[in-house]
Design an enzyme around this catalytic site. Sequence first.
Site, PDB file in Angstrom:
ATOM      1  CE  LYS A  53      -3.060   7.223   2.596  1.00 54.56           C
ATOM      2  NZ  LYS A  53      -2.304   5.975   2.750  1.00 54.56           N
ATOM      3  CD  GLN A  97      -1.075   3.452   0.238  1.00 51.03           C
ATOM      4  OE1 GLN A  97      -0.776   4.509   0.788  1.00 51.03           O
ATOM      5  NE2 GLN A  97      -2.181   2.795   0.533  1.00 51.03           N
ATOM      6  CG  ASP A 120       2.011   5.101   7.091  1.00 53.96           C
ATOM      7  OD1 ASP A 120       0.862   5.440   7.418  1.00 53.96           O
ATOM      8  OD2 ASP A 120       2.336   4.778   5.942  1.00 53.96           O
TER       9      ASP A 120
HETATM   10  N1  GUN Z   1      -2.427   0.885   2.912  1.00 54.31           N
HETATM   11  C1  GUN Z   1      -3.686   0.996   3.387  1.00 54.31           C
HETATM   12  N2  GUN Z   1      -3.745   1.934   4.369  1.00 54.31           N
HETATM   13  C2  GUN Z   1      -2.487   2.402   4.512  1.00 54.31           C
HETATM   14  C3  GUN Z   1      -1.921   3.397   5.377  1.00 54.31           C
HETATM   15  O1  GUN Z   1      -2.565   4.014   6.229  1.00 54.31           O
HETATM   16  N3  GUN Z   1      -0.588   3.604   5.204  1.00 54.31           N
HETATM   17  C4  GUN Z   1       0.167   2.913   4.302  1.00 54.31           C
HETATM   18  N4  GUN Z   1       1.461   3.183   4.227  1.00 54.31           N
HETATM   19  N5  GUN Z   1      -0.346   1.992   3.498  1.00 54.31           N
HETATM   20  C5  GUN Z   1      -1.666   1.747   3.604  1.00 54.31           C
END
Ligand code: GUN
Length: 291
Positions: A53, A97, A120
Site C-alpha cells: 500500500k 491495518q 477503509d
Molecule cells: N487487513 C486485511 N485487509 C485489510 C484492509 O483492506 N484494510 C485494513 N485496514 N486491514 C486489512
Amino acid sequence: MNAKIIDGLSVATKIQAQVKEQVDVLAAQGVKPCLCTILVGEDTASISYINKKQRAAAELGIVTKDLRFPTTLKQEELEKIISELNADSLVHGVLVQLPLPDHIDQNKAISVLDPFKDVDGLTPFNAGMLLKGSPIITPCTPAGILELLDFYKIDVVGMDATIINRSSLVGKPLACLFAERGASVTICHSKSRRLQEKLVRSEIIVSAVGNREKFTLTEDMVNSNAVVIDVGISRVNGRICGDVDFDAVKNKASWITPVPGGVGPMTVAILLRNTVTSTRLSIKSRNDLAG
Ligand code: GUN
C-alpha cells in the site's frame, strides 16, 4: 465451460492511472494528498500488505506516513495516535491495518478515527451510511469487487449470491452492496451448516476465507455458469494461492478471478481512490467552515 478471467491487475492499473490524474490536479491546487498507515505488531502478511500500500501510494505521488508499533502498544496509546492524526490537517487518510493484537478493542480504536479520514470505510459513520444505501467512503475490497463486476458488465440483480466471510472489512459491507444492487445474499462462515448446498445454488460466490489448509472451494461446490470471486490469500509451499481450486473451478464457472492478480490489486487501487476522496472531503469541510 471455460470461465472468462476477471483481470484485476489490469482494471486496478486503469483506476490507478485515473487516481494519478486526480492527485496531479490536487497538487496543482496546492494540496498534496497524504495517506498515513498504522501497523501494530509483526504479522508477516500485514507487513507485506502495508509495504504494498505504501509503495503504490508513493508511485501515484501521494505523500505517505508509515507508522509501525510493537505488539505491546496499548489501547489508549493507539487511540491517542489516531486522535493526533485526526487533528493533523496535512494528513487526509488514515488506515489502521487489521487485525490488531488481541488486547486491543478494534471497534473502539477505529471509532476514534475522523470518518472523513477513514479510507477503509470502517468507522460507525461510514458503516452506517453504507447500510442506509448512501455510502461516503466504501471499504476497499467490497468496492473493488463491484468495480470488477461493473468493468466486465456482470449484473448481480436478481442473482443468488453467497459470501463466505462475515467481517466488517469484506462480508458485511459486500452483502449490503449486493443487496442494494438487487441480489439475494447469503452470508456464510466457519459455523454455517450445509455450506455446499448453499453454494451449489448460487449464481455468484465470493470466497474470503484465506486459509487454504482449512478450506478450499472445489468444483463440486460450484454451479455451472456461476461467477466466482476469490478474495482469499494463503501461502502453500511458498506459493500464493486463493481459496479456490482455480484449475478445476475454471472449467465450470462462467467468470473467475485469479489469485494473484484478481481482487488483491483492486483493494490497493480503491484505497488510493479513497485517499483522494478523503482529501476532497477535507477541502470541502475547510471551505464550508470558512463560509
Ligand atoms: N487487513 C486485511 N485487509 C485489510 C484492509 O483492506 N484494510 C485494513 N485496514 N486491514 C486489512
